[in-house]
Design a protein around this motif. Structure first.
Motif, PDB file in Angstrom:
ATOM      1  N   SER A 198      15.691  -1.033   1.055  1.00  0.00           N
ATOM      2  CA  SER A 198      16.014   0.392   0.984  1.00  0.00           C
ATOM      3  C   SER A 198      16.824   0.715  -0.269  1.00  0.00           C
ATOM      4  CB  SER A 198      16.808   0.815   2.221  1.00  0.00           C
ATOM      5  OG  SER A 198      16.042   0.658   3.396  1.00  0.00           O
ATOM      6  N   ARG A 199      17.544  -0.242  -0.806  1.00  0.00           N
ATOM      7  CA  ARG A 199      18.354  -0.029  -2.001  1.00  0.00           C
ATOM      8  C   ARG A 199      17.553  -0.247  -3.279  1.00  0.00           C
ATOM      9  NH1 ARG A 199      23.818   0.146  -1.085  1.00  0.00           N
ATOM     10  NH2 ARG A 199      24.480  -0.282   1.046  1.00  0.00           N
ATOM     11  N   VAL A 200      16.425  -0.957  -3.178  1.00  0.00           N
ATOM     12  CA  VAL A 200      15.673  -1.322  -4.372  1.00  0.00           C
ATOM     13  C   VAL A 200      14.396  -0.502  -4.521  1.00  0.00           C
ATOM     14  CG1 VAL A 200      14.461  -3.199  -5.529  1.00  0.00           C
ATOM     15  CG2 VAL A 200      16.633  -3.637  -4.370  1.00  0.00           C
ATOM     16  N   TYR A 201      13.675  -0.318  -3.438  1.00  0.00           N
ATOM     17  CA  TYR A 201      12.370   0.332  -3.506  1.00  0.00           C
ATOM     18  C   TYR A 201      12.458   1.816  -3.127  1.00  0.00           C
ATOM     19  CZ  TYR A 201       9.836  -4.133  -3.798  1.00  0.00           C
ATOM     20  OH  TYR A 201       9.343  -5.354  -4.195  1.00  0.00           O
ATOM     21  N   THR A 202      11.671   2.606  -3.832  1.00  0.00           N
ATOM     22  CA  THR A 202      11.415   3.973  -3.369  1.00  0.00           C
ATOM     23  C   THR A 202      10.125   4.008  -2.565  1.00  0.00           C
ATOM     24  OG1 THR A 202      10.286   4.464  -5.466  1.00  0.00           O
ATOM     25  CG2 THR A 202      12.646   5.028  -5.288  1.00  0.00           C
ATOM     26  N   ASP A 232       2.388   6.167   4.843  1.00  0.00           N
ATOM     27  CA  ASP A 232       1.162   6.894   4.494  1.00  0.00           C
ATOM     28  C   ASP A 232      -0.010   5.973   4.787  1.00  0.00           C
ATOM     29  OD1 ASP A 232      -1.002   8.179   3.397  1.00  0.00           O
ATOM     30  OD2 ASP A 232       0.043   8.772   1.559  1.00  0.00           O
ATOM     31  N   ALA A 233      -0.744   6.276   5.868  1.00  0.00           N
ATOM     32  CA  ALA A 233      -1.820   5.396   6.298  1.00  0.00           C
ATOM     33  C   ALA A 233      -2.948   5.341   5.286  1.00  0.00           C
ATOM     34  CB  ALA A 233      -2.352   5.863   7.655  1.00  0.00           C
ATOM     35  N   SER A 234      -3.204   6.451   4.570  1.00  0.00           N
ATOM     36  CA  SER A 234      -4.320   6.464   3.616  1.00  0.00           C
ATOM     37  C   SER A 234      -4.069   5.522   2.446  1.00  0.00           C
ATOM     38  CB  SER A 234      -4.559   7.890   3.102  1.00  0.00           C
ATOM     39  OG  SER A 234      -3.393   8.369   2.442  1.00  0.00           O
ATOM     40  N   SER A 235      -2.861   5.475   1.963  1.00  0.00           N
ATOM     41  CA  SER A 235      -2.526   4.591   0.840  1.00  0.00           C
ATOM     42  C   SER A 235      -1.860   3.301   1.283  1.00  0.00           C
ATOM     43  CB  SER A 235      -1.603   5.321  -0.138  1.00  0.00           C
ATOM     44  OG  SER A 235      -0.392   5.682   0.512  1.00  0.00           O
ATOM     45  N   GLN A 236      -1.523   3.218   2.575  1.00  0.00           N
ATOM     46  CA  GLN A 236      -0.809   2.058   3.139  1.00  0.00           C
ATOM     47  C   GLN A 236       0.483   1.783   2.361  1.00  0.00           C
ATOM     48  OE1 GLN A 236      -3.637  -1.246   3.435  1.00  0.00           O
ATOM     49  NE2 GLN A 236      -4.214  -0.545   5.471  1.00  0.00           N
ATOM     50  N   ILE A 237       1.217   2.858   2.150  1.00  0.00           N
ATOM     51  CA  ILE A 237       2.478   2.780   1.431  1.00  0.00           C
ATOM     52  C   ILE A 237       3.615   3.182   2.363  1.00  0.00           C
ATOM     53  CG2 ILE A 237       3.861   3.728  -0.451  1.00  0.00           C
ATOM     54  CD1 ILE A 237       1.717   1.831  -1.409  1.00  0.00           C
ATOM     55  N   LEU A 238       4.652   2.363   2.360  1.00  0.00           N
ATOM     56  CA  LEU A 238       5.875   2.648   3.108  1.00  0.00           C
ATOM     57  C   LEU A 238       6.911   3.257   2.159  1.00  0.00           C
ATOM     58  CD1 LEU A 238       6.058  -0.653   5.164  1.00  0.00           C
ATOM     59  CD2 LEU A 238       5.992   1.626   6.190  1.00  0.00           C
ATOM     60  N   THR A 239       7.623   4.240   2.656  1.00  0.00           N
ATOM     61  CA  THR A 239       8.676   4.867   1.870  1.00  0.00           C
ATOM     62  C   THR A 239      10.007   4.638   2.566  1.00  0.00           C
ATOM     63  OG1 THR A 239       7.133   6.581   1.115  1.00  0.00           O
ATOM     64  CG2 THR A 239       9.503   7.014   0.845  1.00  0.00           C
ATOM     65  N   PRO A 240      10.838   3.747   2.011  1.00  0.00           N
ATOM     66  CA  PRO A 240      12.136   3.479   2.637  1.00  0.00           C
ATOM     67  C   PRO A 240      13.071   4.675   2.536  1.00  0.00           C
ATOM     68  CG  PRO A 240      11.504   1.713   1.134  1.00  0.00           C
ATOM     69  CD  PRO A 240      10.593   2.862   0.859  1.00  0.00           C
ATOM     70  N   VAL A 241      13.990   4.733   3.464  1.00  0.00           N
ATOM     71  CA  VAL A 241      15.053   5.725   3.446  1.00  0.00           C
ATOM     72  C   VAL A 241      16.310   5.033   2.959  1.00  0.00           C
ATOM     73  CG1 VAL A 241      16.467   7.267   4.849  1.00  0.00           C
ATOM     74  CG2 VAL A 241      14.014   7.046   5.308  1.00  0.00           C
ATOM     75  N   PRO A 242      17.023   5.607   1.984  1.00  0.00           N
ATOM     76  CA  PRO A 242      18.249   4.967   1.508  1.00  0.00           C
ATOM     77  C   PRO A 242      19.183   4.647   2.663  1.00  0.00           C
ATOM     78  CG  PRO A 242      17.673   6.800   0.095  1.00  0.00           C
ATOM     79  CD  PRO A 242      16.725   6.854   1.265  1.00  0.00           C
ATOM     80  N   TYR A 243      19.663   3.444   2.657  1.00  0.00           N
ATOM     81  CA  TYR A 243      20.481   2.966   3.780  1.00  0.00           C
ATOM     82  C   TYR A 243      21.870   3.581   3.729  1.00  0.00           C
ATOM     83  CZ  TYR A 243      23.105  -0.153   6.829  1.00  0.00           C
ATOM     84  OH  TYR A 243      23.917  -0.650   7.809  1.00  0.00           O
ATOM     85  N   LYS A 244      22.313   4.098   4.869  1.00  0.00           N
ATOM     86  CA  LYS A 244      23.660   4.627   5.021  1.00  0.00           C
ATOM     87  C   LYS A 244      24.358   3.811   6.106  1.00  0.00           C
ATOM     88  CE  LYS A 244      22.454   9.355   3.687  1.00  0.00           C
ATOM     89  NZ  LYS A 244      22.450  10.778   4.116  1.00  0.00           N
ATOM     90  N   PRO A 245      25.276   2.960   5.722  1.00  0.00           N
ATOM     91  CA  PRO A 245      25.913   2.078   6.716  1.00  0.00           C
ATOM     92  C   PRO A 245      26.706   2.870   7.726  1.00  0.00           C
ATOM     93  CG  PRO A 245      27.090   1.986   4.635  1.00  0.00           C
ATOM     94  CD  PRO A 245      25.840   2.777   4.377  1.00  0.00           C
ATOM     95  N   LYS A 246      26.662   2.384   8.965  1.00  0.00           N
ATOM     96  CA  LYS A 246      27.473   2.973  10.024  1.00  0.00           C
ATOM     97  C   LYS A 246      28.912   2.521   9.861  1.00  0.00           C
ATOM     98  CE  LYS A 246      23.585   2.944  13.263  1.00  0.00           C
ATOM     99  NZ  LYS A 246      23.083   2.443  14.563  1.00  0.00           N
TER     100      LYS A 246
END
Length: 278
Positions: A198-202, A232-246
């Protein structure tokens, strides 16, 4: 003329003479009977001393193991490490039962991502332990985690669990502890990996993400959705959400996702990611 009669023999010599004249055997000499109050000269026989039997020494590792197993069942891995570490330091020996405390220590440190401590536990073991299949599996797992060799981390976990299912595995309770702790480690390691990505990939392809998590696509999408990643199922791409620590005390105590704030830590993340992209 008849003389006076011969008086009867009275002395012992006269009696013997008369017996010889008559052809009879002399009477036996009287034998003095021992007095009933006479004390014998033989010393009194005492029973031989019984050998002193020492109590068998109790095994400190097996004695403490039920408490360790109870902490593992409660998922209290910090206390697991504390109890096991104290016993191991105070009772260092070459007994095979030492694995009942060494194994939980190493796995607890892996769960909390304290790799130097886990490495130290292995280093202080006597040489005979390095032939143990359990120690060998733990060493390979630690090596894979240290190198951030993501595909092999999960393979090493599976190898350790497979070892506990062998018929000659020494103890079923120890096997249960290992399975519980490796499951907790896999969960914590995946969580840290989600934080790292989540910190490295968009965005990241589904196939590359599978390499990091060693999960089938369906299971990975479930976990990604639980971490608020979009797909996105059509492109099979995951989009991470920037991590916010609890900020809760429980999360900080669990130590599942250490913060990456320094430049050195960011470089570490980039190096870890690059290993799978080369």
């Amino acid at each position: 003329m008849v003389g006076p009669p011969t008086p009867p023999p009275t002395t012992a010599a006269e009696i013997e003479d008369e017996a010889r004249m008559n052809g009879a055997a002399p009477p036996p000499a009287p034998v003095d009977e021992p007095s009933s109050t006479m004390v014998t000269d033989q010393p009194e026989q005492n029973p031989p001393p019984q050998p002193i039997q020492e109590e068998p020494q109790q095994d400190p590792y097996r004695l403490i193991f039920p408490e360790i197993a109870n902490c593992v069942a409660q998922k209290d891995f910090k206390r697991t490490a504390s109890i096991a570490e104290m016993t191991d330091i105070n009772s260092e020996s070459s007994s095979p039962s030492r694995l009942f405390v060494v194994t939980p220590i190493i796995l607890a440190h892996l769960i909390s991502d304290e790799l130097p401590l886990a490495r130290l536990v292995i280093k202080r073991l006597p040489p005979p332990f390095f032939a143990s299949p359990i120690v060998q599996c733990l060493g390979r797992l630690l090596q894979a985690v240290s190198a951030r060799d993501y595909p092999n981390v999960y393979g090493r976990i599976q190898a350790l669990n497979s070892l506990t299912e062998q018929p000659d595995f020494p103890d079923q309770d120890l096997a249960n502890v290992i399975k519980t702790m490796t499951e907790a480690f896999a969960e914590s390691f995946r969580h840290r990996t989600f934080v790292l990505l989540s910190r490295v990939y968009t965005s990241i392809s589904l196939s590359l993400a599978q390499t990091y998590f060693a999960l089938p696509a369906e299971r990975l999408l479930e976990v990604a959705t639980a971490n608020n990643w979009a797909y996105d199922a059509s492109s099979q791409i995951l989009t991470p959400v920037p991590y916010k620590p609890k900020k809760s005390a429980e999360t900080q105590a669990a130590n599942f996702a250490p913060e990456f704030s320094s430049l050195g830590n960011l470089n570490f993340i980039a190096q870890s990611v690059s290993k799978l992209e080369v």
